[in-house]
Design a protein around this motif. Sequence first.
Motif, short mmCIF file in Angstrom:
data_model
loop_
_atom_site.label_atom_id
_atom_site.label_comp_id
_atom_site.label_asym_id
_atom_site.label_seq_id
_atom_site.Cartn_x
_atom_site.Cartn_y
_atom_site.Cartn_z
N PRO A 64 0.71 -1.21 0.04
CA PRO A 64 0.23 -0.02 -0.22
C PRO A 64 0.75 1.18 -0.03
N SER A 65 1.99 1.24 0.36
CA SER A 65 2.96 2.41 0.46
C SER A 65 3.96 2.36 -0.50
N THR A 66 4.13 3.23 -1.63
CA THR A 66 5.06 3.36 -2.30
C THR A 66 5.12 4.78 -3.11
N GLY A 67 6.43 5.21 -3.59
CA GLY A 67 6.25 6.55 -4.07
C GLY A 67 5.55 6.89 -5.26
N GLY A 68 5.15 5.48 -5.84
CA GLY A 68 4.67 5.89 -7.10
C GLY A 68 3.00 5.83 -6.96
N LEU A 69 2.57 5.84 -5.75
CA LEU A 69 0.98 6.01 -5.51
C LEU A 69 0.71 7.46 -4.79
N MET A 70 -0.22 7.72 -5.28
CA MET A 70 -0.68 9.32 -4.52
C MET A 70 -1.39 9.05 -3.05
N GLU A 71 -1.99 7.99 -3.01
CA GLU A 71 -2.51 7.59 -1.62
C GLU A 71 -1.98 6.17 -1.39
N SER A 72 -2.31 5.75 -0.14
CA SER A 72 -2.17 4.40 0.41
C SER A 72 -3.31 3.30 -0.13
N PHE B 276 -6.74 -0.17 3.57
CA PHE B 276 -5.48 -0.14 4.40
C PHE B 276 -5.38 1.14 5.05
N LYS B 277 -5.54 2.21 4.26
CA LYS B 277 -5.92 3.42 5.30
C LYS B 277 -7.35 3.82 5.69
#
Lengths: 391, 207
Positions: free
Chosen positions: A54-62, A83-84
């Motif tokens: 769920p967390s990676t630089g390529g995504l705006m949100e989790s 996830f969030k």
Amino acid sequence: MKWYKFGKPSGRLIGQVDEFIVHSDSILEVEDSTAVKRVNYHKVPGEFVFAYGPSTGGLMESVGFDLFTPGELINHVDVDPNFKKRTLQVKGKSVQDALLVVERINGFHSVSNSIAFASAVEDALGIEISDEIRHTRILMMELERIRSHLEVVKRVCEPAGFGVPSNQIGYLREEVSRIISRATGHRFFFSSNGVGTVHFNANGIVPALDKIVNEFDHIFRGLLQSKIFLNRLQNNGRAHHPNLLGPAARASGLSVDARMDSGTISYKDIDFNPVLQEEADSFARFMVRSREIFQSAEIIRSLENVGDFKSADISVSGSGEGAARVESPQGDLFYYVNLEDGVVEDLKMVSPSYMNILAFEDSIVGNIFTDFHFNWESFGIWVSEIGVEIR
Amino acid sequence: MSSIWFLEGIRKGRKTEKFPKASPKEPPLWPSRLEGKGEVDCPTNAIDNNAWDSGKCVFCRRCEQSYKPSLDQDIFTVKDTNQLFRKSFYLYKLDSGSCGACNVELGTIFDPQYDANRLNIFTTNTPRHADAIVVMGVMTDGMKEALQKAYEAMPDPKLIIALGTCAISGGVIGKSALPRDQYNVEISGCPPSPYTILKAISRARGD
């Protein structure tokens, strides 16, 4: 409820929240809170699951993606927006306190959320709004739509490595944020809209917006001549889904728009026809959003009677049920409230992002990994308004 | 075709403003430093005993009769910094449960008006390359493990930056992402403006 009734399905399917299945004209109460079902997929031999997020630089949100693949081809994807998942306490609060939370369900689309909520409360309490307030709200929502569409077009450019148009559109999006800040005192419209009231200064907006739209027109024409860019979008993520909403629906030829068929914020005196494309792919979604930027600017230009407008706050008291539906930049956004002596007893929200996630899951099948980001970004989905539980 | 975009970039000229050396060109009223006195009915208890805590404030304007926005964008606290970050400062963004507004504003500092890259500030897609983790939003059950793992994966020295009222104190939404004493930097605002974010992060890298 002026615009909604409980009973059998009537009109388009908007989505489901808890025991409510919401259509464009009715609310059906069911016992099964998961009546709008997702596809159950079972891994086939030779496939593995590639977990992204769920967390990676390529995504705006989790947000989590499980991509089922034999190597490069995507056979299935499960999107997990929870996830969030935030639990928001709204029930038992005053309408004013609830509004503070509602604005923060999706901060980027806060005006759509706050206007839908305020309209539902107005419906519950029988509060009529003037044409001046209605026009001001239309202006605010169209301004939000322009900024949101610019953000989506920017994000579609990024996976192509198109740094120049991406940054130039980012510049324009920031200029729109500054217009909003000058008009409301806040860059995200927070605390500028209330029940039966609105605070907005439209002076100087049209010339500033004309400059932005002219610059975008130049960039848009350049993108339409960029063969590499177009190749990445065309035939990528075809979504022919009967329950699509918003720009994703209009990109597949469906003439679907709450601005046409919702009584909440009526566009009856505005010259407006939905922007349609037939291709149903990422290119069509890019086209619809880009063309809607011009259309929204045209609507704002036509609202000549909106100036510096600050209507008096009104006291909110009384009991009743109300429902409202508006066209957020992402599609139909529905709110239902039940008030008891000015206190929120029940609140339900149906986000367009949920139906569009189901369509995204369908659309990605048969594409390859490098298509993924173009397709995801072209839907413009906001996870914050799906991964949310209202208590 | 790529040459066209190169020329397009040149044609536009320089769009970056002088901030933080110069004053902000278009600071928003809300959020900005509040000035005033008196007790008010604050939904987050940001005003208590005549003292204003920017880390709790959601800038909802209910106190507007007694507290006025000053346009001052310096509403942040930098508790720790490190000179090692002066030449390059890589941020890993982590959305623990935000409404999306903080995410957008963090991205905005890389837009041409602000151009954080000129101050040696960058983002990275993996915590293993990060000097600081930027936490946005309230704490949610699903993101606890991701936050913990991301922090553990970062090399020393490292900073934790709280971006926005939700991350600092929970605001009107829920519980803060981490206890306040664990943050090295707190950036106030709901959401913080790009001016506040840029200046705070610039200070955190030792400016």
